[in-house]
Design an enzyme around this catalytic site. Structure first.
Site, mmCIF file in Angstrom:
data_model
loop_
_atom_site.group_PDB
_atom_site.id
_atom_site.type_symbol
_atom_site.label_atom_id
_atom_site.label_comp_id
_atom_site.label_asym_id
_atom_site.label_seq_id
_atom_site.Cartn_x
_atom_site.Cartn_y
_atom_site.Cartn_z
ATOM 1 N N ILE A 176 -2.479 0.532 -8.926
ATOM 2 C CA ILE A 176 -3.895 0.414 -8.562
ATOM 3 C C ILE A 176 -4.317 1.706 -7.870
ATOM 4 O O ILE A 176 -3.758 2.044 -6.829
ATOM 5 C CB ILE A 176 -4.137 -0.778 -7.600
ATOM 6 C CG1 ILE A 176 -3.566 -2.073 -8.181
ATOM 7 C CG2 ILE A 176 -5.623 -0.928 -7.303
ATOM 8 C CD1 ILE A 176 -3.596 -3.240 -7.212
ATOM 9 N N LYS A 181 1.640 0.225 4.142
ATOM 10 C CA LYS A 181 0.564 0.479 3.176
ATOM 11 C C LYS A 181 -0.810 0.279 3.820
ATOM 12 O O LYS A 181 -1.747 1.049 3.567
ATOM 13 C CB LYS A 181 0.746 -0.436 1.968
ATOM 14 C CG LYS A 181 2.023 -0.144 1.184
ATOM 15 C CD LYS A 181 2.307 -1.215 0.145
ATOM 16 C CE LYS A 181 3.602 -0.952 -0.601
ATOM 17 N NZ LYS A 181 3.947 -2.052 -1.540
#
Length: 420
Positions: free
Chosen positions: A130, A199
């Site tokens: 993504i 993340k």
């Protein structure tokens, strides 16, 4: 214009070999899209690899000191050793691409300072296939990002998705994930929430410029979730997901990673298996959802090569973390996070217990939203489920600490936050 870029792969495992394979097999289409041939010419590995697609070296100094290398792809993993290597390369004004979220979670601002006269790409560090880094830095750059809610760890999402179907416990589902290659032999980095936290911190740096490290934010894993929690979620039309959450409040932002009860009709609730998804709330675009493979050799390699191609097109750094001037968001302290909560309590089945629990809740400024008592069946003790109205983390943690000392408690109280 330079006709060929020479790439050194620092690491030749699952991702490194996938990068080499894609660069070789898709050479024509890559050249057509960025105008330059991108060729892997050497790879660093701990040992020689039979049938490797590029020459292998086990000597790190030999690889990083080659003057003919145009860009290095750091695919080693770890924190301090890769940081030292990448720092050396950036000081020499060498371009670097990395997939290393742990290194960036701790050292992204130091690396940003070193990359001012070079190039540092890190699209592969968050959510694999993504392109969320480019989405935040470029596609949504005109938006004030009000919130991020993200499923960022495929292992945890696979486990929770399987458990939600009923009849499977955490231990057996984890074993299945390991057998399928979705979980490591030591899965703690994934199931304890640390991978997702790394993340989230990278995304928060791009969205808010906040300088936080993993130990600064609230992190809770999924390893204590059981069938009873899945039962409650089903009864009240919730799904349990491990989410990374960022919420802006004027000049402050709260960051947290933990399991959440979310309504079944939300988009994130429908993301199952090993897939990742990021919901972004912006003041102009409102909510948008980005979905795809979050890990695996090919998905990560796709992101690595997108950074290589960006360097081939521009040969310069636009902005590592998306800002050319300071943006001053501060971190909301963990105790001041305000949300709704789900509580699972295993207690003695006797008169006065429920009254005492509600009294302790009231004393800690916790208001009950809903209550359910699970039928006892073959159990000796009663299981009580509560949800609360919005309250502060400090109040709930204080309540749980007091509850643990009560004689009527027959197991550790368990809590999941509710996100609506």
């Amino acid at each position: 214009m330079q006709k060929e870029l020479k790439i050194a792969l620092l690491g030749y495992g699952v991702v490194g070999s996938a990068v080499a394979k894609a660069l070789i097999e898709n050479e024509k289409i890559i050249k057509a899209r960025c105008g330059v041939s991108i060729k892997p010419v050497i790879a660093l590995a701990k040992s020689k690899k039979p049938n490797a697609l590029v020459p292998i070296s086990t000597d790190i100094e030999e690889v990083i000191n080659r003057d003919d290398i145009d860009i290095f792809a750091e695919l080693m993993g770890g924190i301090e050793t890769p940081f030292e290597i990448v720092s050396k390369l950036l000081k020499r004004k060498k371009a670097v691409v990395t997939a290393n979220k742990a290194m960036l979670a701790y050292h992204r601002y130091e690396l940003e300072a070193l990359a001012k006269d070079s190039f540092l790409g890190y699209e592969a560090s968050v959510a694999g296939g993504i392109p969320i880094i480019k989405i935040l830095k470029e596609g949504l750059s005109a938006n004030n990002i009000l919130s991020l809610k993200a499923i960022l760890n495929g292992t945890s999402n696979f486990i929770l998705s399987a458990m939600s179907k009923g009849g499977v416990n955490f231990k057996d589902t984890l074993q299945k994930a390991q057998n399928l290659g979705y979980a490591e032999a030591d899965p703690s980095f994934d199931i304890k929430g640390f991978d997702a936290a790394h993340k989230l911190l990278i995304l928060a740096s791009i969205a808010y410029g906040v300088r936080a490290k993993p130990e600064d934010i609230l992190i809770q894993g999924i390893d204590e979730i059981g069938a009873e929690d899945m039962y409650f979620a089903s009864e009240f039309d919730y799904t349990i997901k491990l989410l990374g959450i960022a919420k802006a409040q004027k000049d402050k932002v709260e960051l947290r990673v933990h399991p959440c009860l979310i309504p079944k009709d939300e988009m994130l609730a429908k993301v199952n298996g090993v897939m990742n998804a990021i919901s972004v709330g912006g003041d102009m675009l409102e909510e948008s959802l980005y979905y795809g493979a979050g890990a695996g050799g090919n998905a990560t390699a796709s992101a690595v090569i997108s950074d290589l191609m960006e360097f081939a097109r521009t040969n310069k750094q636009k902005s590592v973390l998306g800002f050319v001037s300071e943006l001053s968001y501060t971190l909301v302290p963990k105790d001041e996070i305000c949300t709704k909560y789900y509580l699972r309590l295993k207690v003695e089945d006797k008169i006065g217990v429920l009254s005492k629990i509600t009294q302790l809740m009231s004393e800690n400024a916790i208001s009950i939203d809903s209550f359910l008592q699970k039928p006892k069946q073959d159990e000796i003790y009663s299981t009580l489920f509560f949800t609360t109205h919005h309250t502060f983390e400090k109040s709930v943690q204080n309540f749980l600490a007091i509850l643990k000392k009560q004689e009527f408690m027959k197991a550790e109280p368990f809590m999941i936050r509710i996100e609506q």
